[in-house]
Design an enzyme around this catalytic site. Structure first.
Site, PDB file in Angstrom:
ATOM      1  CB  SER A 150      42.631  41.560  39.057  1.00 10.14           C
ATOM      2  OG  SER A 150      42.962  42.675  39.723  1.00 10.14           O
ATOM      3  CE1 TYR A 163      42.062  40.433  44.713  1.00 10.10           C
ATOM      4  CE2 TYR A 163      42.840  42.235  44.024  1.00 10.10           C
ATOM      5  CZ  TYR A 163      42.170  40.738  43.542  1.00 10.10           C
ATOM      6  OH  TYR A 163      41.418  41.005  42.205  1.00 10.10           O
TER       7      TYR A 163
END
Length: 258
Positions: A150, A163
């Site tokens: 990410s 996360y």
């Protein structure tokens, strides 16, 4: 003269391959000639739908079921993969592994419980670690491992702190594996999406948030799963044979400015 397909004769496994970015990756790899194992954890109908879409486009695919984030998940996944290949009379082994499956945790640190934290790391970090560990004897020399990370690991994003930590750990796994597996000609890279139009981000249904995320890209739009799949297909190909241990920004240039 006919140009050969980029992944012709290759076998690929895409975790979380039934929806979103994983679905797009599977379709792209299959469209380039790979036999694709479409992994799913819970939604069998979505996996079967993705397989049918691939077959309708002239590709080859099959579903593989294993819940990730539970004890023995990697062994379950590979056992299902091996059975499915044998059932198709396909050659055992693997050429391309895409660790795509993941869950989000859109909470600030004060709101993250221990159970939340453990679940996120179990699915996003522990599962791919052991999927790779258990799969190394199946991955052929010259193979490819692609970890879907990410862009949030490169910017401060407190709303996704736990996360993002799972993805940062995955980025380090990329570095370590690239060093270890280079002698076998296996490349290992991370591909990092930004704000992408998928079901994993429920906030995109809010017009103001959607507009802000789209505006973060230099292109003024959200990413599409196919945008990410195209990058993964390149990284998984022989064209990227001299690139390993890299973190590849596939965000559409988000947060380049201040």
């Amino acid at each position: 003269m006919t140009t050969p397909l980029r992944h012709d004769g290759k076998t690929a496994l895409v975790t979380g391959g039934s929806r979103g970015i994983g679905r797009a990756i599977g379709r792209r790899l299959a469209g380039e000639g790979a036999l694709v194992a479409v992994h799913y954890g819970h939604d069998r109908s979505a996996a079967e739908r993705t397989v049918k879409e691939i077959e309708a486009d002239g590709g080859r695919a099959f579903p593989v079921h294993a819940e990730l984030g539970v004890p023995g998940d990697a062994d379950t996944l590979w056992a299902a993969f091996d059975r499915a290949l044998a059932g198709r009379d396909a050659e055992p082994g693997l050429d391309i592994l895409v660790n795509n499956a993941g869950i989000t945790l859109p909470r600030r640190i004060a709101d993250v419980t221990e159970a939340d934290y453990d679940r996120a790391f179990a699915v996003n970090t522990k599962a791919p670690f052991f999927v790779v560990q258990r799969g190394l004897d199946r991955l052929r020399d010259g193979g490819r491992i692609v970890n879907v990370s990410s862009v949030a690991t490169r910017v401060a994003f407190p709303q996704l702190v736990a996360y993002t930590m799972t993805k940062a750990a995955l980025d380090y796994l990329t570095l370590a594996l690239a060093q270890e597996l280079g002698s076998r000609g296996i490349t290992v890279n991370s591909v990092a999406p930004g704000y992408t139009e998928t079901e994993i981000n429920p906030t995109l249904s809010v017009p103001e948030i959607r507009q802000r995320y789209a505006g973060a890209s230099v292109f003024g739009r959200l990413g599409a799963p196919a945008d990410i799949a195209d990058v993964v297909s390149f990284v998984a190909s022989d064209d990227a044979r001299w690139m390993t241990g890299q973190w590849i920004d596939a965000s559409g240039g988000v947060h380049l400015g201040v």
